[in-house]
Scaffold this motif. Structure first.
Motif, PDB file in Angstrom:
ATOM      1  N   ALA A 176     -14.163   0.100 -29.430  1.00 52.52           N
ATOM      2  CA  ALA A 176     -15.155   0.765 -28.371  1.00 52.52           C
ATOM      3  C   ALA A 176     -16.128   1.683 -29.557  1.00 52.52           C
ATOM      4  N   ALA A 177     -16.824   0.685 -30.489  1.00 53.46           N
ATOM      5  CA  ALA A 177     -17.592   1.288 -31.311  1.00 53.46           C
ATOM      6  C   ALA A 177     -19.313   1.562 -31.185  1.00 53.46           C
ATOM      7  N   SER A 178     -19.718   2.363 -31.750  1.00 56.79           N
ATOM      8  CA  SER A 178     -21.018   2.773 -31.561  1.00 56.79           C
ATOM      9  C   SER A 178     -21.920   3.219 -32.848  1.00 56.79           C
ATOM     10  N   ALA A 203     -21.319  -2.635 -34.717  1.00 55.93           N
ATOM     11  CA  ALA A 203     -20.714  -1.948 -33.777  1.00 55.93           C
ATOM     12  C   ALA A 203     -20.356  -2.723 -32.565  1.00 55.93           C
ATOM     13  N   THR A 204     -21.499  -3.677 -32.011  1.00 59.24           N
ATOM     14  CA  THR A 204     -21.209  -4.452 -30.914  1.00 59.24           C
ATOM     15  C   THR A 204     -20.272  -5.184 -31.157  1.00 59.24           C
ATOM     16  N   ALA A 205     -19.965  -6.072 -32.251  1.00 59.46           N
ATOM     17  CA  ALA A 205     -18.985  -6.671 -32.821  1.00 59.46           C
ATOM     18  C   ALA A 205     -17.367  -6.177 -32.422  1.00 59.46           C
ATOM     19  N   LEU A 206     -17.401  -4.852 -33.060  1.00 61.37           N
ATOM     20  CA  LEU A 206     -16.127  -4.227 -33.181  1.00 61.37           C
ATOM     21  C   LEU A 206     -15.805  -3.768 -31.657  1.00 61.37           C
ATOM     22  N   THR A 207     -16.635  -3.498 -30.679  1.00 54.92           N
ATOM     23  CA  THR A 207     -16.512  -3.214 -29.442  1.00 54.92           C
ATOM     24  C   THR A 207     -15.949  -4.436 -28.799  1.00 54.92           C
ATOM     25  N   GLN A 254     -24.306   6.404 -38.888  1.00 55.53           N
ATOM     26  CA  GLN A 254     -22.868   6.632 -38.613  1.00 55.53           C
ATOM     27  C   GLN A 254     -22.504   5.508 -37.657  1.00 55.53           C
ATOM     28  N   LEU A 255     -21.501   4.619 -38.326  1.00 49.87           N
ATOM     29  CA  LEU A 255     -20.758   3.850 -37.493  1.00 49.87           C
ATOM     30  C   LEU A 255     -19.393   4.725 -36.958  1.00 49.87           C
ATOM     31  N   CYS A 256     -19.402   4.760 -35.402  1.00 54.60           N
ATOM     32  CA  CYS A 256     -18.223   5.435 -35.102  1.00 54.60           C
ATOM     33  C   CYS A 256     -17.093   4.471 -33.971  1.00 54.60           C
TER      34      CYS A 256
END
Length: 252
Positions: free
Chosen positions: A171-173, A162-166, A182-184
């Protein structure tokens, strides 16, 4: 006697010193509206009261910015979920961004991108589109492989992903659920392309599974009209599926 210095400063509707020039005030309004829109992007649907609390500005100012976003079609309102018995008055409203609102955060697609993938599909076939999708997602996640695979636990890997995608603009969490994480992804830079070519979403899901070392399930996508791309990451690795090593070689 007249007050001087800070005591004489006018204050705007957000509880901050008011700008002395119209252009400066307009810039301040624009920055605050962008902050409001970002909260709607990352946490929507969300109420005006929560937005005001998180940004530290007045509810009146938040409602003014929300009204502007609604008027220009960048946000939409819906009834907020009720907790406990319903009281008097109208139900609270929650707000989220529309596709138009998401565009202010910089989509990585345009008509040319859609046309290019259509051309690829027509002249080279669906397998070429699939290969393109796989190469694209590999370029997205491979630079972050070491950071994601540094832990063997699926939950920790999901958080690192999630940090990488952000960092890549998604804007992942993550959030914990009874059966795992759940990866959003609250933003998708290629949503309009993926709406026509689901191979992009399929390749992304498969890449996540390999990187996390566990079977994952895509529950929702922005490309299909959902508010976020949601991927379920189970708490335990399925039997027989081992987590990959940080160097992409043998499983750990």
């Amino acid at each position: 006697m007249k007050k001087t210095g800070a005591a004489q400063q006018r204050r705007d509707g957000e509880g901050r010193p008011a700008a002395t020039g119209v252009p400066a005030q307009a810039n301040a309004d624009g920055r605050t509206r962008h902050e409001v829109a970002r909260l709607l992007l990352e946490e929507g649907p969300i109420t005006a009261a929560v937005v005001a609390e998180k940004l530290g500005i007045s509810p009146t100012a938040v409602r003014r910015h929300l009204d502007t976003l609604l008027d220009c079609g960048e946000a939409e309102a819906l009834d907020a979920p009720r907790r406990g018995p319903r009281g008097r008055g109208r139900p609270a409203r929650a707000f989220r961004l529309t596709d138009s609102g998401r565009a202010r955060f910089g989509h990585a697609y345009d008509d040319l991108a859609v046309s290019a993938v259509r051309f690829l599909a027509e002249h080279a076939g669906p397998e070429a589109v699939r290969a393109f999708a796989e190469r694209r997602v590999a370029a997205l996640v491979e630079p972050h492989r070491d950071a994601v695979t540094s832990s063997a636990a699926p939950a920790s890997r999901a958080e690192a992903l999630a940090t990488a995608l952000t960092r890549e603009g998604y804007a992942a969490s993550t959030r914990q659920v009874r059966t795992g994480e759940q990866l959003c992804q609250h933003h998708c830079p290629v949503a309009h392309v993926a709406a026509e070519f689901p191979q992009l979403c399929e390749a992304e899901t498969e890449a996540f599974a390999k990187l996390l070392g566990t079977h994952v399930q895509r529950l929702a996508t922005i490309a299909r009209g959902d508010t976020a791309c949601t991927t379920h990451v189970p708490a335990e690795n399925p039997r027989g599926m081992e987590a990959p090593s940080p160097d992409g070689g043998n499983p750990v």
